[in-house]
Design a protein around this motif. Sequence first.
Motif, PDB file in Angstrom:
ATOM      1  N   LEU A  71      18.210 -32.456 -43.133  1.00  0.00           N
ATOM      2  CA  LEU A  71      19.238 -31.423 -43.172  1.00  0.00           C
ATOM      3  C   LEU A  71      18.763 -30.224 -44.018  1.00  0.00           C
ATOM      4  O   LEU A  71      18.927 -29.066 -43.626  1.00  0.00           O
ATOM      5  N   ALA A  74      16.178 -28.387 -42.052  1.00  0.00           N
ATOM      6  CA  ALA A  74      16.749 -27.515 -41.016  1.00  0.00           C
ATOM      7  C   ALA A  74      17.249 -26.207 -41.624  1.00  0.00           C
ATOM      8  O   ALA A  74      17.073 -25.129 -41.047  1.00  0.00           O
ATOM      9  N   VAL A 104      14.795 -27.494 -35.366  1.00  0.00           N
ATOM     10  CA  VAL A 104      16.176 -27.522 -35.866  1.00  0.00           C
ATOM     11  C   VAL A 104      17.089 -28.239 -34.881  1.00  0.00           C
ATOM     12  O   VAL A 104      17.984 -29.006 -35.273  1.00  0.00           O
ATOM     13  N   ALA A 105      16.872 -28.003 -33.584  1.00  0.00           N
ATOM     14  CA  ALA A 105      17.769 -28.580 -32.579  1.00  0.00           C
ATOM     15  C   ALA A 105      17.566 -30.080 -32.392  1.00  0.00           C
ATOM     16  O   ALA A 105      18.510 -30.798 -32.032  1.00  0.00           O
ATOM     17  N   TRP A 126      23.051 -27.826 -32.518  1.00  0.00           N
ATOM     18  CA  TRP A 126      22.142 -27.365 -33.568  1.00  0.00           C
ATOM     19  C   TRP A 126      21.260 -26.201 -33.115  1.00  0.00           C
ATOM     20  O   TRP A 126      20.620 -25.542 -33.951  1.00  0.00           O
TER      21      TRP A 126
END
Length: 392
Positions: A71, A74, A104-105, A126
């Motif tokens: 997290l 990201a 990130v996705a 995301w």
Amino acid sequence: MGETTTAATPLLNLVLGGVPVLAAAATVVWSLAGHRTTAHTRLARPSAACALLSLTTTVTLTTDSNSYWKLAEAALLLLLIAAVTRWSPVREVRIAVPLAALAVATWPLPLIDGGFLERTGAASFWLIPALTAAAVGAYPRRVDQRRRAAVSEARRAQRLQLSRDLHDFVAHDVSGIVVQAQAARFVAATDPGQAVLALERIEKAGLNALEAMDRTVRMLDSDQEASGAECLPPGVTQLAALVDDFTAAGSTEAHLHLPPETADALIHAREAGAAAYRIVVEALTNIRRHAPEALRAEVRFTATLAGVELQVTNDAPRASPDRRSTVLRRHGGLGLPALTEHAEALGGTLTAGPHEGGWRLTAILPCKPPSQRSRSDLHDQRTRPDPHPPGR
């Protein structure tokens, strides 16, 4: 021994999962601490490397224990996406930003116990912040590009205006200098008095050309606080002196027909008056350069419903051009196309073409006659000092 290996594996995954976070954090700190021209523009490759590390750990090491690392990773990648989109060259943006957006996705996909639709929904969710970060970086980049384009266009327009000013005013005086110098050379041996007069006219034309160049330089000098009157171009009040100087400088006799009411309308319509002066300068210069054997030229202003009509006409040149006319005809100019655009920008027209063996230029310049102006406008215009008093 087996229990020790089993216990060490989650810890090893946790440590290895933090490597992309540390790499992304180091890249962000480097971009903030480095110089803009070096760190910011070279941010794409380190960002692409961080994205590849993130994708690798997503595929191999992602577990519930290191989801917090992912997290944070990201979030850092989102910062890098915005920075790369803002500063990096376009060819590098096309590689680094899609890789970072993919990282990130896809980071939560190994944590989802679901089918294809659930995983696709999570990746799409995301992907939205990744696209938002790219938009945040792209907007100031676009604004900066538009600003640079506007500055470049302004500089181009300024250079074009400078070239037009030099053509309109300096070329007229320089052409007169050439004519006078040629005339002085031919009459020097037989009539020295005429040669002296020609030299005086050459001096006057040279001073006029220097004044025109000085005025143009003052217009371009942003540091000099010159008054508005100093930067204004010549206008209708200088037409009589212009026509007289043209007649004195060559063999073509020019005549000016400018009714007082028409002159008053052009004086108060400052832009139209300045355009009229420049059109007359260009027309007389073309006569001198392309038809120096013409006997007569006429500059006539006529009031019309649309404004003021300006006609500059020269008769047919004599049949036997001499050597001087050949010298003057070697090169043409671009003044008429520029003046045509200027007249059209004011709402008028400008045409030129053959006329009864000679040449005629016709321009329509819209300007409000004095009877249609308000009293306050007339009072302001009449009380304002004239920056260009009549020459003669």
